[in-house]
Enzyme design. Sequence first.
Site, PDB file in Angstrom:
ATOM      1  N   ARG A  15      -8.408   2.032 -15.311  1.00  0.00           N
ATOM      2  CA  ARG A  15      -7.182   2.567 -15.902  1.00  0.00           C
ATOM      3  C   ARG A  15      -7.405   3.119 -17.322  1.00  0.00           C
ATOM      4  O   ARG A  15      -6.703   4.016 -17.777  1.00  0.00           O
ATOM      5  CB  ARG A  15      -6.179   1.422 -15.932  1.00  0.00           C
ATOM      6  N   ILE A  41       2.782   7.051 -18.402  1.00  0.00           N
ATOM      7  CA  ILE A  41       2.033   6.459 -17.282  1.00  0.00           C
ATOM      8  C   ILE A  41       2.776   5.171 -16.952  1.00  0.00           C
ATOM      9  O   ILE A  41       3.149   4.408 -17.836  1.00  0.00           O
ATOM     10  CB  ILE A  41       0.540   6.214 -17.629  1.00  0.00           C
ATOM     11  N   SER A  42       3.031   4.952 -15.675  1.00  0.00           N
ATOM     12  CA  SER A  42       3.768   3.754 -15.270  1.00  0.00           C
ATOM     13  C   SER A  42       2.970   2.497 -15.617  1.00  0.00           C
ATOM     14  O   SER A  42       1.746   2.539 -15.760  1.00  0.00           O
ATOM     15  CB  SER A  42       4.026   3.770 -13.770  1.00  0.00           C
ATOM     16  N   ALA A  43       3.677   1.382 -15.723  1.00  0.00           N
ATOM     17  CA  ALA A  43       3.017   0.100 -16.013  1.00  0.00           C
ATOM     18  C   ALA A  43       2.125  -0.302 -14.842  1.00  0.00           C
ATOM     19  O   ALA A  43       2.422   0.025 -13.686  1.00  0.00           O
ATOM     20  CB  ALA A  43       4.069  -0.974 -16.252  1.00  0.00           C
TER      21      ALA A  43
END
Length: 236
Positions: free
Chosen positions: A40, A64-66
């Site tokens: 990530r 960016i999503s968790a």
Amino acid sequence: MHGLWSSGASDKNKAMVEQLQRYGVIKSTKVAEVMETIDRGLFVPPGGSPYFDSPMAIGYNATISAPHMHAACLELLEDHLQPGMRALDVGSGTGYLTACFALMVGPGGRAVGVEHIPELVASSTENIKKSAAAPQLNDGSLSIHIAVLATDADGREGWPELAPYDCIHVGAAAPQIPEALIEQLKPGGRMVIPVGTIFQELKVVDKNLDDGVSIRDETSVRYVPLTSKDAQLHSN
Ligand code: SAH
């Protein structure tokens, strides 16, 4: 060597995945393996905290999503991301989830990202090139497309050229489920999409083999809107 100071990016990425497993967000070994393989850290802009369980700004009023949201969506979609299957990621942003999809469906499948900010299409492609999904950009089983066909033709129209899809993920919240996306879902396929404006629900849309559709709410969420490029760039 011991001590946190000596741990590298891949150790931190692994620790993040292990924490999501401990919390029960990741149950599948395949999802854990894929999230361990795609670092990530390669997808979060410099200065961010890629392994921290929170969404993060990526510019252009996008995030960016968790990690727990990415994990939850991969879990919900796993059966529709089997080797050889076809997956569409609308609002692919950093490209992180599209890269995870590519690893799940493998070189015999197809992972397609659609994004309407050209700069994000360019940076996500660079991110993917540094990641374990890079070979799939070259063999054509992973591609990111710019959704700017006309002023208002965009990710809400899906990517008809490669339809139908076993799996569709939408990374931005739509006021209602776009009809075009339901059409591009294969019978037996599944779409995960946040729906709503102020209050949003992550909806799981299953297309039955007879083309009927069943929809259920998974959880309350908060995503950036699925909207026109102009509206996104001028929102504040
Ligand atoms: N899954 C991505 C989410 C990025 S945020 C990630 O975790 O990196 C949502 C993304 O949807 C943004 O990049 C935004 O630019 C994009 N988006 C919003 N509306 C869109 C539309 N109509 N068509 C295509 N992309 C859209």
